[in-house]
Scaffold this motif. Structure first.
Motif, PDB file in Angstrom:
ATOM      1  N   GLY A 143       0.805  -1.217   0.000  1.00 35.74           N
ATOM      2  CA  GLY A 143       0.000   0.000   0.000  1.00 35.74           C
ATOM      3  C   GLY A 143       0.829   1.253   0.000  1.00 35.74           C
ATOM      4  N   LEU A 181      -3.081   5.891   1.618  1.00 37.48           N
ATOM      5  CA  LEU A 181      -2.540   4.674   1.020  1.00 37.48           C
ATOM      6  C   LEU A 181      -2.212   4.909  -0.465  1.00 37.48           C
ATOM      7  CD1 LEU A 181      -2.287   1.952   2.550  1.00 37.48           C
ATOM      8  CD2 LEU A 181      -4.341   1.188   1.365  1.00 37.48           C
ATOM      9  N   ASN A 182      -1.422   4.038  -1.005  1.00 37.25           N
ATOM     10  CA  ASN A 182      -1.148   3.950  -2.448  1.00 37.25           C
ATOM     11  C   ASN A 182      -0.057   4.888  -2.938  1.00 37.25           C
ATOM     12  OD1 ASN A 182      -3.008   1.808  -2.898  1.00 37.25           O
ATOM     13  ND2 ASN A 182      -4.649   3.297  -2.644  1.00 37.25           N
ATOM     14  N   GLN A 242      -4.000  -2.825   2.287  1.00 38.44           N
ATOM     15  CA  GLN A 242      -4.350  -1.845   3.319  1.00 38.44           C
ATOM     16  C   GLN A 242      -3.618  -2.104   4.629  1.00 38.44           C
ATOM     17  OE1 GLN A 242      -5.956  -4.439   2.455  1.00 38.44           O
ATOM     18  NE2 GLN A 242      -7.142  -5.351   4.099  1.00 38.44           N
ATOM     19  N   ARG A 243      -2.817  -3.166   4.682  1.00 44.89           N
ATOM     20  CA  ARG A 243      -2.138  -3.527   5.928  1.00 44.89           C
ATOM     21  C   ARG A 243      -0.764  -2.860   6.008  1.00 44.89           C
ATOM     22  NH1 ARG A 243      -4.961  -8.166   8.076  1.00 44.89           N
ATOM     23  NH2 ARG A 243      -3.610  -7.881   9.878  1.00 44.89           N
ATOM     24  N   GLY A 244      -0.190  -2.877   7.222  1.00 45.37           N
ATOM     25  CA  GLY A 244       1.091  -2.224   7.456  1.00 45.37           C
ATOM     26  C   GLY A 244       2.289  -3.086   7.062  1.00 45.37           C
TER      27      GLY A 244
END
Lengths: 179, 326
Positions: free
Chosen positions: B9, B41-42, B276-278
């Protein structure tokens, strides 16, 4: 920039209640000066960090370590940090977790969603602002040992070693994921 | 060996995935053209170019997901995303929309195309259409198929197949689910957000944490009860048949124990969900599957620990891969 070493969520220690109790009478101003300096330094070294906050750049975040007798109010733009006994009203979002989990989150050593799933992280208020903050911080690859030790001039090296030793004890220091 | 396709992300997560052993990383631009359009994000265009160059330098590939469905009044946003991903050096584009595949195939005929899971191509005829019409080289199969069904589809398809092995589950017909739209007016299919965080609230009550989506109360968790994402499909509702999870339980897919079956089924690539995760999630999950694949290849016993701490609801499932309800 640090090489992230993932810590297993759900396994990090909390500050013992007696230690927290002993910290209760401590004055907050020295801590605020140090942490405010760390935030300013992080901002100077990573000017693009808060770009990821987008429309939430001016949000006020309340951060409460559940095992400490004080909390933080953090603003990104301009970078500002206050240490308070109790979080004020009118914040955009509140984030609660153990102190060590909050440190691990800051360095990207634990996954925020995993902490939510295990109920070790509690969010209230503007969830979108919190997600943007989490993603901005995760991308920044912060190394708190570097940031904190840099404030101590010639004493920086021993401060850094002490910080890294404490971090190793609390979070784990190896680069190997403990999945 | 099967390829390991890993999520990112952010540029930092992409670097973590490479360090942990990813063969390829999938990611998207920071706008509505990809199905993980969450705040903060992204990748910007510049970050995408630099990240692809970095990945290529490290021997990894980058697959750019442009897998939402264009709005009729703003198709140029999606066209621009395709053009920019191609010029950035993407190794493949992951697309869901037929019109966008047509645009890409005509405009960039040498660009490798993958069919996104959002296209819900779940049978050989549908896959053949994408392969023959647009030259698609790979299809990401929906998470509704059993391993024998995957083997059959792979055998009958000219396309490579890619399947999910870990992460969030969508048991709906992917790309067709309207639950998020119903509650919030926004969906992963059009705006790239399932249960947009702007519409999520958490409230601490005497009975526990109450989660709401678009003003609808969808769950309440006791203090130490494991939680899941605040999506309608994982909401807990009271109905005439009783109270509980009506659509699906909050669990994550974990197909670690099925890797041999998937290899024997002819699967080309294994995908980890979770853009979407770290970084901690990316690092741990990618390393886990890299070790598991190495053990599979060498025929040895995999010495790998549980991924349970990273799972939704602190629980995992084999999902439809091992169907027990038929």
């Amino acid at each position: 920039m640090n090489d992230p070493s993932a810590a297993s969520p759900g396994q990090l220690p909390t500050i013992p209640p007696l230690v927290a109790l002993a910290m209760r009478p401590l004055p907050l101003l020295p801590l605020q000066l140090v942490l405010g300096g760390v935030l300013q330094r992080i901002h100077r070294r990573n000017p693009a960090l808060f770009d990821r906050l987008g429309p939430h750049a001016r949000a006020r975040f309340g951060i409460r370590p559940i095992d400490l007798p004080f909390a933080f109010v953090v603003e990104a733009k301009p970078p500002r940090l206050s240490v308070v006994r109790d979080l004020p009203s009118g914040l955009d979002a509140r984030i609660s977790a153990s102190f060590v989990n909050l440190l691990a989150l800051l360095e990207g050593r634990v996954d925020g969603d995993a902490l939510m799933f295990s109920r070790e992280l509690v969010i209230e208020g503007d969830v979108e602002a919190v997600l943007a903050l989490r993603n901005a911080i995760d991308d920044a690859q912060l190394d708190l040992a570097t940031e904190v030790s840099s404030l101590f001039g010639p004493l920086g090296a021993p401060v850094r070693r002490a910080f890294e030793a404490a971090r190793g004890q609390l979070i784990g220091s190896s680069g190997q994921a403990s999945s | 060996m099967m390829e390991l396709i890993c999520p990112a992300g952010t540029p930092a997560a992409l670097r973590s995935a490479i360090d942990a052993g990813a063969d390829a990383i999938y990611c998207g631009f920071n706008d509505e053209t990809n199905a993980r359009n969450f705040p903060g994000l992204n990748f910007s265009r510049d970050e995408m170019r630099k990240s692809i160059a970095l990945a290529h330098g490290r021997g990894a590939r980058v697959l750019v997901a442009i897998n939402t469905f264009p709005r009729a009044s703003a198709v140029e946003i999606w066209h621009r995303a395709v053009d920019d991903a191609v010029s950035a050096g993407a190794d493949a584009l992951i697309l869901a929309d037929i019109g966008l595949m047509d645009y890409t195939a005509r405009r960039h005929p040498s660009q490798r195309l993958h069919v996104s899971v959002q296209a819900a191509a779940a049978n050989p005829d549908a896959i053949a259409f994408y392969a023959e019409t647009f030259g698609a080289k790979r299809v990401v199969l929906p998470r509704v198929l059993s391993v024998p069904e995957i083997a059959e589809i792979t055998r009958e398809s000219a396309c490579e197949t890619e399947v999910f092995v870990f992460g969030g589950l969508c048991v709906m017909a992917e790309g067709r689910c309207s639950l998020s739209s119903y509650a919030t007016g926004k969906s992963p299919n059009m705006q790239g957000v399932c249960s947009p965080p702007s519409h999520v609230t958490y409230e601490q009550t005497a009975e526990g944490t109450k989660s709401s989506l678009g003003g609808f109360a969808i769950n309440r968790f006791a203090a130490t009860e494991p939680a899941g994402y605040p999506t309608l499909c994982k909401g807990r509702f009271s109905t005439a048949q009783g109270a509980g999870y009506i659509f699906e339980d909050p669990v994550s897919l974990d197909a670690t124990t099925l890797l041999k079956g998937l290899r024997d089924a002819g699967v080309t690539a294994l995908k980890i969900e979770g853009r979407q995760r770290g970084r901690a999630y990316v690092e741990s999950v990618v390393r886990h599957f890299r070790h598991a694949l190495a053990a599979l290849e060498s025929g040895s016993e995999a010495d790998i620990a549980s991924l349970k701490p990273f799972t939704e609801g602190q629980a995992s499932t084999l999902g439809a891969y091992r169907k027990t309800w038929r």
